[in-house]
Design an enzyme around this catalytic site. Structure first.
Site, mmCIF file in Angstrom:
data_model
loop_
_atom_site.group_PDB
_atom_site.id
_atom_site.type_symbol
_atom_site.label_atom_id
_atom_site.label_comp_id
_atom_site.label_asym_id
_atom_site.label_seq_id
_atom_site.Cartn_x
_atom_site.Cartn_y
_atom_site.Cartn_z
ATOM 1 N N HIS A 61 -10.052 -9.388 -6.826
ATOM 2 C CA HIS A 61 -9.791 -8.517 -5.681
ATOM 3 C C HIS A 61 -10.162 -9.233 -4.387
ATOM 4 O O HIS A 61 -11.309 -9.622 -4.175
ATOM 5 C CB HIS A 61 -10.607 -7.228 -5.796
ATOM 6 C CG HIS A 61 -10.527 -6.354 -4.587
ATOM 7 N ND1 HIS A 61 -11.528 -6.299 -3.640
ATOM 8 C CD2 HIS A 61 -9.542 -5.533 -4.153
ATOM 9 C CE1 HIS A 61 -11.187 -5.462 -2.681
ATOM 10 N NE2 HIS A 61 -9.993 -4.975 -2.967
ATOM 11 N N LYS A 75 0.832 -1.201 0.000
ATOM 12 C CA LYS A 75 0.000 0.000 0.000
ATOM 13 C C LYS A 75 0.868 1.252 0.000
ATOM 14 O O LYS A 75 1.918 1.306 0.665
ATOM 15 C CB LYS A 75 -0.888 0.023 1.246
ATOM 16 C CG LYS A 75 -1.871 -1.136 1.355
ATOM 17 C CD LYS A 75 -3.051 -0.965 0.439
ATOM 18 C CE LYS A 75 -4.130 -2.006 0.752
ATOM 19 N NZ LYS A 75 -5.308 -1.845 -0.128
#
Length: 284
Positions: free
Chosen positions: A217, A83
């Site tokens: 996902h 991230k």
């Protein structure tokens, strides 16, 4: 069910509930036929590529290095994602520092991906994208909000790495709009949101008709069988938090060692709940 929630609104929790039921019905059909779900759907890939996904911005450097080491050098998964976009784009220096650190840990051969969760402005995302290219980042997920299709297209046209989005798709028209806008290089689809495996397969077919690959996902074991049935699949997200829970509570969890899974064994989706393990978490 889709018709019945039209006035209440399908996107959001209603779509997630519909998705859960659809996934369960596909599993039930495969179990009644005593088939692996992937065989029922039609196998396009015996082995499905995965990428290790985690690397949260809350991790300190040692934690990040340990997780990446475990995937790349421990399990030999040749692609990983971290991230970035900390504090909604206000910590770009730390974002790029973490990217540099990740590249050092995984070495020059492994693929490095990043997910900004829509944190940046358009021009900011372009600047970050240029810096990412210096570290061989090949996947820039949600550089701007996935609601900003014009912005995604702008960033896609300006950077070297692939721009991806789609995880917030709750129905097929969402994916049609994203594809028509030329917003992504790879379409992400989440079967736990979009309407289950039925709609997942439709979205994948829509992407294929426009020359795009798809990637799943999160919720890897919910996607595994359908991913094996999709000809234009790029890979699956082997999401740290969800895999941890699936391993804790289910028999039949898949092994990603070597960078692929083999979701064509067992019956149905191949998982069996260990009821005694979840009993302590019962709340009602």
């Amino acid at each position: 069910m889709c018709r019945s929630v039209r006035n209440a609104g399908r996107p959001g929790i209603a779509a997630c509930a519909i998705s859960a039921l659809d996934i369960a019905l596909w599993d039930l059909k495969a179990r009644l036929l005593e088939l692996p779900l992937a065989r029922l759907l039609g196998v396009a890939h015996e082995h499905v590529p995965v990428y290790g996904s985690g690397g949260f911005t809350t991790y300190h450097d040692t934690h990040l290095a340990a997780q990446l080491n475990g995937w790349v050098h421990g399990q030999h998964i040749p692609r990983v994602k971290i991230k970035i976009g900390e504090s909604w784009g206000r910590e770009v220096s730390r974002d790029l520092s973490r990217v540099r650190a990740a590249r050092e840990v995984i070495g020059p051969e492994a693929e490095l991906y990043v997910d900004a969760n829509g944190a940046y402005t358009r021009k900011q995302a372009v600047r970050v994208g240029h810096a990412l290219a210096e570290h061989g980042v090949g996947w820039f997920e949600e550089p701007v909000s996935s609601d900003d299709l014009t912005g995604l297209r702008l960033v896609r046209d300006a950077v070297v790495c692939d721009v991806t989005a789609g995880e917030y798709g709750y129905d097929l028209p969402y994916f049609a709009r994203m594809i028509a806008a030329g917003a992504v290089d790879c379409l992400q689809v989440d079967a736990t949101r979009c309407g289950g495996l039925t709609e997942f397969l439709r979205a994948a077919a829509l992407a294929q008709a426009h020359g795009l690959e798809v990637s799943t996902h999160c919720a890897p074991h919910a996607h595994a069988a359908a991913a094996a049935a999709v000809p234009n699949l790029r890979h699956m997200e082997w999401f740290h938090d969800h895999v941890r829970i699936e391993d804790m509570f289910f028999d039949g969890a898949l092994d990603p060692t070597g960078g692929t899974i083999h979701p064509v064994c067992g019956v149905g989706h191949g998982l069996t709940l260990r009821a005694e393990e979840v009993e302590q978490y019962r709340v009602g």
